[in-house]
Design a protein around this motif. Structure first.
Motif, short mmCIF file in Angstrom:
data_model
loop_
_atom_site.label_atom_id
_atom_site.label_comp_id
_atom_site.label_asym_id
_atom_site.label_seq_id
_atom_site.Cartn_x
_atom_site.Cartn_y
_atom_site.Cartn_z
N UNK A 29 0.82 -1.19 0.00
CA UNK A 29 0.00 0.00 0.00
C UNK A 29 0.87 1.27 0.00
N UNK A 30 2.02 1.19 0.70
CA UNK A 30 2.93 2.35 0.72
C UNK A 30 3.43 2.69 -0.67
N UNK A 31 3.71 1.66 -1.46
CA UNK A 31 4.21 1.89 -2.80
C UNK A 31 3.17 2.61 -3.65
N UNK A 32 1.92 2.19 -3.55
CA UNK A 32 0.84 2.85 -4.29
C UNK A 32 0.71 4.30 -3.83
N UNK A 33 0.74 4.52 -2.52
CA UNK A 33 0.67 5.88 -1.99
C UNK A 33 1.83 6.74 -2.47
N UNK A 34 3.03 6.17 -2.48
CA UNK A 34 4.20 6.91 -2.94
C UNK A 34 4.13 7.24 -4.43
N UNK A 35 3.62 6.31 -5.23
CA UNK A 35 3.51 6.57 -6.67
C UNK A 35 2.49 7.67 -6.93
N UNK A 36 1.33 7.58 -6.28
CA UNK A 36 0.32 8.63 -6.42
C UNK A 36 0.85 9.97 -5.93
N UNK A 37 1.54 9.94 -4.80
CA UNK A 37 2.13 11.17 -4.26
C UNK A 37 3.13 11.78 -5.25
N UNK A 38 3.98 10.94 -5.81
CA UNK A 38 4.99 11.41 -6.76
C UNK A 38 4.34 12.10 -7.95
N UNK A 39 3.29 11.51 -8.47
CA UNK A 39 2.62 12.06 -9.65
C UNK A 39 1.85 13.34 -9.29
N UNK A 40 1.15 13.34 -8.17
CA UNK A 40 0.27 14.46 -7.83
C UNK A 40 1.01 15.66 -7.25
#
Length: 139
Positions: free
Chosen positions: A1-12
């Motif tokens: 879940x952290x990886x998904x959060x980090x990827x979304x964070x990176x993009x947004x």
């Protein structure tokens, strides 16, 4: 879940916030006397890119010099980096999906104001030590 959060964070938001920290770090290195601030700025840029799974804690050995450094940091860079976080947070809060990331931006705004005397550690180390003294924590 952290990886998904980090990827979304990176993009947004993460990429744009990190660019702000990198620019501040480059200015610090150009001014030479502020190189320690540049090192802190690059450390914060790395944290702004990938924050989930890491926490920011107060460094117990930091003393008066970090307090003086924080005042100088605030005047030179902290206020506009915090403003960048607040603006990104407001934009992210315009959508339902962005609200948690907007709240994360607001948390990081306080850190952007006064980053000296703090250190970034993996959240797993913090949990293993049983410490609850995180300044900013992202799961």
């Amino acid at each position: 879940m952290r990886t998904v959060g980090n990827i979304l964070w990176l993009v947004l938001a993460g990429l744009w916030l990190a660019i702000g920290y990198v620019l501040a770090g480059i200015v610090c290195f150009i001014l030479i006397i502020t190189i320690p601030f540049g090192i802190a700025s690059f450390r914060m840029a790395r944290y702004a890119l990938w924050p989930y799974g890491r926490s920011v804690v107060r460094r117990p050995t930091s003393g008066a010099m970090s307090a003086i450094g924080n005042v100088i940091w605030f005047v030179l860079f902290g206020w506009w980096l915090a403003l960048e976080h607040v603006l990104a947070g407001l934009l992210l809060c315009l959508t339902i999906i962005g609200i948690p990331f907007g709240i994360a931006c607001f948390k990081m705004a306080g850190l952007a104001l006064f980053p000296l005397g703090k250190q970034i550690v993996p959240t797993s180390e913090l949990q293993a030590a049983g410490a609850q003294d995180a300044v900013v924590s992202f799961g």
